[in-house]
Scaffold this active site. Sequence first.
Site, PDB file in Angstrom:
ATOM      1  N   ASP A   1      -8.006  -5.184  -1.386  1.00  0.00           N
ATOM      2  CA  ASP A   1      -8.423  -5.932  -2.573  1.00  0.00           C
ATOM      3  C   ASP A   1      -8.237  -7.446  -2.465  1.00  0.00           C
ATOM      4  O   ASP A   1      -8.958  -8.199  -3.116  1.00  0.00           O
ATOM      5  CB  ASP A   1      -7.636  -5.435  -3.797  1.00  0.00           C
ATOM      6  CG  ASP A   1      -8.279  -4.201  -4.426  1.00  0.00           C
ATOM      7  OD1 ASP A   1      -9.472  -3.975  -4.181  1.00  0.00           O
ATOM      8  OD2 ASP A   1      -7.589  -3.484  -5.166  1.00  0.00           O
TER       9      ASP A   1
ATOM     10  N   HIS B   1       0.834  -1.205   0.000  1.00  0.00           N
ATOM     11  CA  HIS B   1       0.000   0.000   0.000  1.00  0.00           C
ATOM     12  C   HIS B   1       0.865   1.251   0.000  1.00  0.00           C
ATOM     13  O   HIS B   1       1.943   1.256   0.598  1.00  0.00           O
ATOM     14  CB  HIS B   1      -0.945   0.014   1.217  1.00  0.00           C
ATOM     15  CG  HIS B   1      -2.091   0.926   1.011  1.00  0.00           C
ATOM     16  ND1 HIS B   1      -2.033   2.263   1.330  1.00  0.00           N
ATOM     17  CD2 HIS B   1      -3.314   0.710   0.466  1.00  0.00           C
ATOM     18  CE1 HIS B   1      -3.187   2.822   1.000  1.00  0.00           C
ATOM     19  NE2 HIS B   1      -3.983   1.905   0.466  1.00  0.00           N
TER      20      HIS B   1
HETATM   21  C1  LIG Z   1      -7.854  -1.116  -2.288  1.00  0.00           C
HETATM   22  C2  LIG Z   1      -7.520  -0.243  -3.373  1.00  0.00           C
HETATM   23  C3  LIG Z   1      -6.097  -0.021  -3.713  1.00  0.00           C
HETATM   24  O1  LIG Z   1      -5.831   0.697  -4.613  1.00  0.00           O
HETATM   25  S1  LIG Z   1      -4.921  -0.764  -2.748  1.00  0.00           S
HETATM   26  C4  LIG Z   1      -3.589  -0.985  -3.893  1.00  0.00           C
HETATM   27  C5  LIG Z   1      -3.912  -2.043  -4.902  1.00  0.00           C
HETATM   28  N1  LIG Z   1      -2.765  -2.356  -5.732  1.00  0.00           N
HETATM   29  C6  LIG Z   1      -2.105  -3.498  -5.671  1.00  0.00           C
HETATM   30  O2  LIG Z   1      -2.403  -4.391  -4.920  1.00  0.00           O
HETATM   31  C7  LIG Z   1      -0.974  -3.633  -6.649  1.00  0.00           C
HETATM   32  C8  LIG Z   1       0.261  -4.232  -6.006  1.00  0.00           C
HETATM   33  N2  LIG Z   1       0.892  -3.280  -5.087  1.00  0.00           N
HETATM   34  C9  LIG Z   1       1.677  -2.283  -5.556  1.00  0.00           C
HETATM   35  O3  LIG Z   1       1.948  -2.137  -6.754  1.00  0.00           O
HETATM   36  C10 LIG Z   1       2.215  -1.292  -4.531  1.00  0.00           C
HETATM   37  O4  LIG Z   1       2.320  -1.890  -3.286  1.00  0.00           O
HETATM   38  C11 LIG Z   1       1.331  -0.016  -4.461  1.00  0.00           C
HETATM   39  C12 LIG Z   1      -0.018  -0.320  -3.853  1.00  0.00           C
HETATM   40  C13 LIG Z   1       1.100   0.591  -5.860  1.00  0.00           C
HETATM   41  C14 LIG Z   1       2.051   1.006  -3.587  1.00  0.00           C
HETATM   42  O5  LIG Z   1       3.212   1.373  -4.256  1.00  0.00           O
HETATM   43  P1  LIG Z   1       4.439   2.066  -3.518  1.00  0.00           P
HETATM   44  O6  LIG Z   1       3.945   3.069  -2.538  1.00  0.00           O
HETATM   45  O7  LIG Z   1       5.350   2.531  -4.584  1.00  0.00           O
HETATM   46  O8  LIG Z   1       5.073   0.840  -2.747  1.00  0.00           O
HETATM   47  P2  LIG Z   1       6.243   0.786  -1.678  1.00  0.00           P
HETATM   48  O9  LIG Z   1       6.997   2.075  -1.676  1.00  0.00           O
HETATM   49  O10 LIG Z   1       5.676   0.339  -0.401  1.00  0.00           O
HETATM   50  O11 LIG Z   1       7.177  -0.361  -2.234  1.00  0.00           O
HETATM   51  C15 LIG Z   1       8.278  -0.811  -1.497  1.00  0.00           C
HETATM   52  C16 LIG Z   1       8.955  -1.926  -2.246  1.00  0.00           C
HETATM   53  O12 LIG Z   1       8.111  -3.088  -2.216  1.00  0.00           O
HETATM   54  C17 LIG Z   1       7.815  -3.486  -3.527  1.00  0.00           C
HETATM   55  N3  LIG Z   1       6.434  -3.881  -3.606  1.00  0.00           N
HETATM   56  C18 LIG Z   1       5.387  -3.147  -3.190  1.00  0.00           C
HETATM   57  N4  LIG Z   1       4.260  -3.808  -3.408  1.00  0.00           N
HETATM   58  C19 LIG Z   1       4.615  -4.993  -3.952  1.00  0.00           C
HETATM   59  C20 LIG Z   1       3.883  -6.117  -4.396  1.00  0.00           C
HETATM   60  N5  LIG Z   1       2.555  -6.123  -4.343  1.00  0.00           N
HETATM   61  N6  LIG Z   1       4.551  -7.170  -4.911  1.00  0.00           N
HETATM   62  C21 LIG Z   1       5.890  -7.154  -4.978  1.00  0.00           C
HETATM   63  N7  LIG Z   1       6.643  -6.120  -4.565  1.00  0.00           N
HETATM   64  C22 LIG Z   1       6.003  -5.051  -4.077  1.00  0.00           C
HETATM   65  C23 LIG Z   1       8.060  -2.247  -4.390  1.00  0.00           C
HETATM   66  O13 LIG Z   1       8.312  -2.574  -5.716  1.00  0.00           O
HETATM   67  C24 LIG Z   1       9.238  -1.629  -3.683  1.00  0.00           C
HETATM   68  O14 LIG Z   1      10.403  -2.343  -4.031  1.00  0.00           O
HETATM   69  P3  LIG Z   1      11.781  -1.608  -4.349  1.00  0.00           P
HETATM   70  O15 LIG Z   1      12.116  -0.879  -3.073  1.00  0.00           O
HETATM   71  O16 LIG Z   1      11.465  -0.656  -5.484  1.00  0.00           O
HETATM   72  O17 LIG Z   1      12.712  -2.701  -4.716  1.00  0.00           O
HETATM   73  O1  LIG Z   2      -5.353   4.927  -0.849  1.00  0.00           O
HETATM   74  C1  LIG Z   2      -4.847   4.371  -1.820  1.00  0.00           C
HETATM   75  O2  LIG Z   2      -3.787   4.742  -2.366  1.00  0.00           O
HETATM   76  C2  LIG Z   2      -5.507   3.196  -2.443  1.00  0.00           C
HETATM   77  C3  LIG Z   2      -6.583   2.592  -1.628  1.00  0.00           C
HETATM   78  O3  LIG Z   2      -6.358   1.808  -0.745  1.00  0.00           O
HETATM   79  C4  LIG Z   2      -7.954   2.990  -1.894  1.00  0.00           C
HETATM   80  O4  LIG Z   2      -8.195   3.864  -2.739  1.00  0.00           O
HETATM   81  O5  LIG Z   2      -8.867   2.416  -1.262  1.00  0.00           O
END
Ligand SMILES: CCC(=O)SCCNC(=O)CCNC(=O)[C@H](O)C(C)(C)COP(=O)(O)OP(=O)(O)OC[C@H]1O[C@@H](n2cnc3c(N)ncnc32)[C@H](O)[C@@H]1OP(=O)(O)O
Ligand SMILES: O=C([O-])CC(=O)C(=O)O
Length: 373
Positions: A310, A259
């Site tokens: 999700d 997240h």
């Molecule tokens: C409920 C509604 C939502 O929108 S919740 C989010 C839904 N999206 C997902 O489940 C997609 C998978 N998750 C992700 O792509 C990221 O965790 C999201 C949610 C985009 C957050 O990104 P961001 O803030 O950049 O992540 P971060 O800084 O915490 O990342 C740290 C390192 O961990 C990694 N990481 C993160 N998530 C994942 C994952 N799901 N699978 C594998 N690796 C993951 C990142 O790539 C990052 O790694 P590094 O430090 O760049 O090597």
């Molecule tokens: O807050 C976010 O970045 C994504 C999320 O969990 C949502 O929209 O429910």
Amino acid sequence: MAKVLSGAGLRGQVAGKTALSTVGKSGSGLTYRGYDVKDLAENCEFEEVAYLILKGKLPTQDELATYKTQLKGMRGLPQALKDVLERIPADAHPMDVLRTGCSMLGNLEGEHSFDMQQQVADRMLAAFPSIICYWYRFSHDGVRVDVETDDNSIGAHFLHLLHGKKPSELHERVMHVSLILYAEHEFNASTFTARVCASTLSDMHSCITGAIGSLRGPLHGGANEAAMEMIERFTSADHAEQEMMGMLERKEKIMGFGHAIYSESDPRNAIIKLWSEKLAADVGDTVLYPVSVRCEEVMWREKKLFCNADFFHASAYHFMGIPTKLFTPIFVMSRLTGWAAHVMEQRADNRIIRPSAEYVGEELRSVTPIASR
Ligand SMILES: CCC(=O)SCCNC(=O)CCNC(=O)[C@H](O)C(C)(C)COP(=O)(O)OP(=O)(O)OC[C@H]1O[C@@H](n2cnc3c(N)ncnc32)[C@H](O)[C@@H]1OP(=O)(O)O
Ligand SMILES: O=C([O-])CC(=O)C(=O)O
């Protein structure tokens, strides 16, 4: 421990004010207008929470009854919208259908004045399940469903249209919980999209259409569908573990985990996980739920990454017989409340959102005439 919020993606930048929700603050992890989401999910119907988010307070019994009657009366779709939906092919993505449906509704029943904003939001809340199910049933089953059901809730209306019969009490309750959990989440990508659009003083349908487009991506709302596609490939918990280890080794992203704001857990996960477990027992599942639990264990053990809202929604929806491609549209049916309330909040204290960019391109240079290039 709070997550370090800085770097790309505007992380950690305060981009405006809101009185609608708090995400990841110490204490309760997620609140809507001061109420803990867990409290709301335990004690409310989705329509109460929609009322809270859109109108600013929890309704009394009478106010809720009036609101539900009002929403029930807004479920019908204009013929011109049904005609458009009938032309969209069965292999279209339902999020694209909703995006078009919302935009078409704006052509037919536009928001001509901001005085109409509450009414326009309520109309969308009532009409979106009808739009998605009218298209789905027509394109997949060749049936023109009567979208004006007398179901007592938005979730029941949706399941009734989808399955052609009224849902069980359990399924209706799960829909309430799910819609409550997804309703609002501060300045996430889709909400921010809606607010940027609102800041130009655009109409509600444009703001919501844009937000649907942002939610569609797999890094945001689309993750529930991507998570389902992954877990249904696993035949057992051990198989899931083996495959997940391979994915992690190949540095693949695993959808439904991690997240942008939360650091140790997403407070919505424990709630939907519990309901997924109940639904698994209800359908006699012995594979998908244990597979999901093992994925959660492996991701935490190996990467300290946790399930976001999700992940367990995937199995929960699946157990209710909902086709995977309708998962993210359900998110829209709920998040619409947050989006619309943010649009209203932006309008109430507006300045056009226009950040600056750090220029990393060429220095000033002169044009070489085309014949000499
Ligand atoms: C409920 C509604 C939502 O929108 S919740 C989010 C839904 N999206 C997902 O489940 C997609 C998978 N998750 C992700 O792509 C990221 O965790 C999201 C949610 C985009 C957050 O990104 P961001 O803030 O950049 O992540 P971060 O800084 O915490 O990342 C740290 C390192 O961990 C990694 N990481 C993160 N998530 C994942 C994952 N799901 N699978 C594998 N690796 C993951 C990142 O790539 C990052 O790694 P590094 O430090 O760049 O090597
Ligand atoms: O807050 C976010 O970045 C994504 C999320 O969990 C949502 O929209 O429910």
